[in-house]
Design an enzyme around this catalytic site. Sequence first.
Site, PDB file in Angstrom:
ATOM      1  N   ASN A   1      21.071  24.047 161.106  1.00 42.55           N
ATOM      2  CA  ASN A   1      22.453  23.748 160.718  1.00 42.55           C
ATOM      3  C   ASN A   1      23.184  23.231 161.939  1.00 42.55           C
ATOM      4  O   ASN A   1      23.653  23.996 162.784  1.00 42.55           O
ATOM      5  CB  ASN A   1      23.131  25.005 160.171  1.00 42.55           C
ATOM      6  CG  ASN A   1      22.563  25.399 158.829  1.00 42.55           C
ATOM      7  OD1 ASN A   1      22.884  24.810 157.804  1.00 42.55           O
ATOM      8  ND2 ASN A   1      21.659  26.386 158.848  1.00 42.55           N
ATOM      9  N   GLU A   2      23.241  21.921 162.037  1.00 39.78           N
ATOM     10  CA  GLU A   2      23.820  21.255 163.199  1.00 39.78           C
ATOM     11  C   GLU A   2      25.350  21.210 163.088  1.00 39.78           C
ATOM     12  O   GLU A   2      25.902  21.525 162.030  1.00 39.78           O
ATOM     13  CB  GLU A   2      23.253  19.824 163.282  1.00 39.78           C
ATOM     14  CG  GLU A   2      21.753  19.754 163.493  1.00 39.78           C
ATOM     15  CD  GLU A   2      21.329  20.093 164.925  1.00 39.78           C
ATOM     16  OE1 GLU A   2      22.063  20.775 165.655  1.00 39.78           O
ATOM     17  OE2 GLU A   2      20.206  19.660 165.294  1.00 39.78           O
ATOM     18  N   PRO A   3      26.021  20.828 164.197  1.00 41.75           N
ATOM     19  CA  PRO A   3      27.479  20.678 164.135  1.00 41.75           C
ATOM     20  C   PRO A   3      27.897  19.890 162.895  1.00 41.75           C
ATOM     21  O   PRO A   3      27.277  18.876 162.554  1.00 41.75           O
ATOM     22  CB  PRO A   3      27.794  19.923 165.426  1.00 41.75           C
ATOM     23  CG  PRO A   3      26.737  20.384 166.378  1.00 41.75           C
ATOM     24  CD  PRO A   3      25.505  20.572 165.550  1.00 41.75           C
TER      25      PRO A   3
END
Length: 252
Positions: A147-149
């Site tokens: 879950n990236e920025p």
Amino acid sequence: MQLNTFPTAEKASKYVAEEIAAYIADKNASNEKTVLGLATGSTPIQVYKELINFHQKGLSFKNVITFNLDEYYPMGASEKESYHTYMHTHLFDHVDISGENIHIPDGMLPGDMVKEYCKKYEQKIKEVGGIDIQLLGIGRTGHIGFNEPGSPIDSKTRLVQLHETTREDAANDFGGLRNVPKMAITMGIETILTAKKIYLLSLGRRKAEITKTCLLGEITSERPASYLQGEDHVEVILDQEAGLLIQRDKIN
Ligand code: GLP
């Protein structure tokens, strides 16, 4: 959020493994299942080693069901860089878990099947009663799982784009940046937060800045690990180096 700092990575990992092993032993005693959410990367390797030690001393994984956080996309299960290979090498091949209880996102699905597959991954987690213990590492972008920025708090299992920093961090494993996949399938933030207990493990000096920012800074989708703040069922486990900047700031 509880915070637990240990003098070394080894002690921190041992603590997490002991907590997981005690939970499994307890459930085994009443013939109940344990559902584990598992992470990859260099951070949990020692935890898995300790769990194998527990198994060699008699702890059975027959009642354990696992769901991995993520897998690269596209990625064949038998590729040496896959999280399938990682999990078998570091844990599954050394314990008595049954193959049908292992769940790792499939990195080889045709694009038009991914959405439905992700929905089913979520359903399977629900069908077995939800994740009892979720193990997490933290990426230098503040990601948990992949879950990236920009990941919303209500995100579920889905196909995502990897951040360039994440790809650069994986470049060595893949023999160069150009070989690192650009996408991955990851459980979402909501999937992770609904686990009954979460251990976030952060080890080493290179994690000190991002750990501090995520634990003490603003809660924002720009640093997804910050969503863990204020959650009673989250325990953050640090070695001294990862906690270096946090101790100075005095967490409360
Ligand atoms: C990958 C994994 C994450 C992990 C992160 C950190 O991106 N998908 O789940 O937390 O790497 O890796 P490491 O533990 O090697 O620092």
